[in-house]
Design a protein around this motif. Structure first.
Motif, PDB file in Angstrom:
ATOM      1  N   THR A  22       0.840  -1.211   0.000  1.00 16.02           N
ATOM      2  CA  THR A  22       0.000   0.000   0.000  1.00 16.02           C
ATOM      3  C   THR A  22       0.869   1.252   0.000  1.00 16.02           C
ATOM      4  OG1 THR A  22      -1.725  -1.191   1.185  1.00 16.02           O
ATOM      5  CG2 THR A  22      -1.872   1.205   1.190  1.00 16.02           C
ATOM      6  N   GLU A  24       3.844   1.508  -1.249  1.00 16.74           N
ATOM      7  CA  GLU A  24       4.413   1.621  -2.595  1.00 16.74           C
ATOM      8  C   GLU A  24       3.398   2.196  -3.582  1.00 16.74           C
ATOM      9  OE1 GLU A  24       5.944  -2.368  -3.249  1.00 16.74           O
ATOM     10  OE2 GLU A  24       7.987  -1.582  -3.044  1.00 16.74           O
ATOM     11  N   MET A  25       2.129   1.832  -3.400  1.00 18.19           N
ATOM     12  CA  MET A  25       1.076   2.396  -4.254  1.00 18.19           C
ATOM     13  C   MET A  25       1.007   3.912  -4.063  1.00 18.19           C
ATOM     14  SD  MET A  25      -2.347   3.644  -3.930  1.00 18.19           S
ATOM     15  CE  MET A  25      -2.958   2.901  -2.431  1.00 18.19           C
ATOM     16  N   ASN A  28       3.993   5.522  -5.801  1.00 14.47           N
ATOM     17  CA  ASN A  28       3.805   5.592  -7.256  1.00 14.47           C
ATOM     18  C   ASN A  28       2.851   6.707  -7.643  1.00 14.47           C
ATOM     19  OD1 ASN A  28       5.568   3.479  -7.762  1.00 14.47           O
ATOM     20  ND2 ASN A  28       3.976   1.934  -7.602  1.00 14.47           N
ATOM     21  N   ARG A  29       1.777   6.866  -6.861  1.00 19.69           N
ATOM     22  CA  ARG A  29       0.842   7.962  -7.112  1.00 19.69           C
ATOM     23  C   ARG A  29       1.527   9.315  -6.925  1.00 19.69           C
ATOM     24  NH1 ARG A  29      -4.130   7.382  -3.377  1.00 19.69           N
ATOM     25  NH2 ARG A  29      -4.514   9.445  -4.234  1.00 19.69           N
TER      26      ARG A  29
END
Length: 201
Positions: A22, A24-25, A28-29
């Protein structure tokens, strides 16, 4: 190629592997938001997604520890120490009246023209005229009495789950809504025409 978060795995406490995907998500965003084109946006509008993602990432860890009690204090402290999340913002959330503060920038009196906090800190029921986002953060309301969570520039106010009834009843200025639609990537010619509007400054 390993990310900064993956490099932290070597010294991370137990539970890190569960939160890593989560986090890492969110990373990335954040990269996408930083690299997004600024064309057609006013000075501060390009930072609005960054404020929102920063809030959501810190809130994710905050709720895992304080609300759901699914992570250890050791993991929380590790995330704060390694600056994965914003410890200062989390500390504010524990104080009455600041439970849903969108960003520390919203209470920085030096960032406003009249030495006050941002408009998003004013409860919606006390505002007159247009309901507009904070120029600095893009938050429409993060006042605790409006309940739920911050209402961001790209939130669907009418259908927002857990949102303030007052927010659902508030009428947004048509030009503000057009600019918000443009920032969300919605609409065609109407959204493009709204880029020349002056309602958010």
């Amino acid at each position: 190629m390993s990310t900064n978060l993956q490099r932290l795995s070597k010294k991370a406490p137990e539970g890190w592997d569960e939160v890593l995907p989560t986090l890492e998500m969110f990373e990335n965003r954040m990269k996408d938001a930083v690299n997004e084109s600024h064309e057609g946006k006013r000075k501060h509008e390009s930072t609005w997604p960054i404020h929102r993602i920063h809030y959501e990432k810190s809130r994710y860890i905050y709720e895992l520890y304080y609300t759901k009690k699914e992570i250890s204090r050791e993991l929380l402290d590790f995330c704060i120490r390694e600056k994965v999340v914003d410890g200062n913002l989390m500390a504010k959330w524990k104080k009455p009246g600041y439970e849903f503060l969108c960003s520390l920038a919203a209470i920085n009196k030096g960032s406003t023209n009249f030495g006050t906090t941002n408009v998003c800190r004013v409860p919606l029921r006390l505002r007159s005229g247009k309901i507009t986002p904070s120029v600095v953060t893009g938050c429409i309301s993060c006042a605790s009495c409006d309940k739920g969570a911050p209402i961001w520039w790209n939130s669907n106010i009418e259908g927002r789950a857990g949102g303030s009834k007052r927010a659902a009843d508030a009428e947004e200025d048509e030009e503000v809504e057009k600019r918000a639609a443009m920032l969300r990537g919605e609409g065609g010619s109407d959204a493009k025409r709204s880029r020349t509007g002056d309602t958010l400054d």
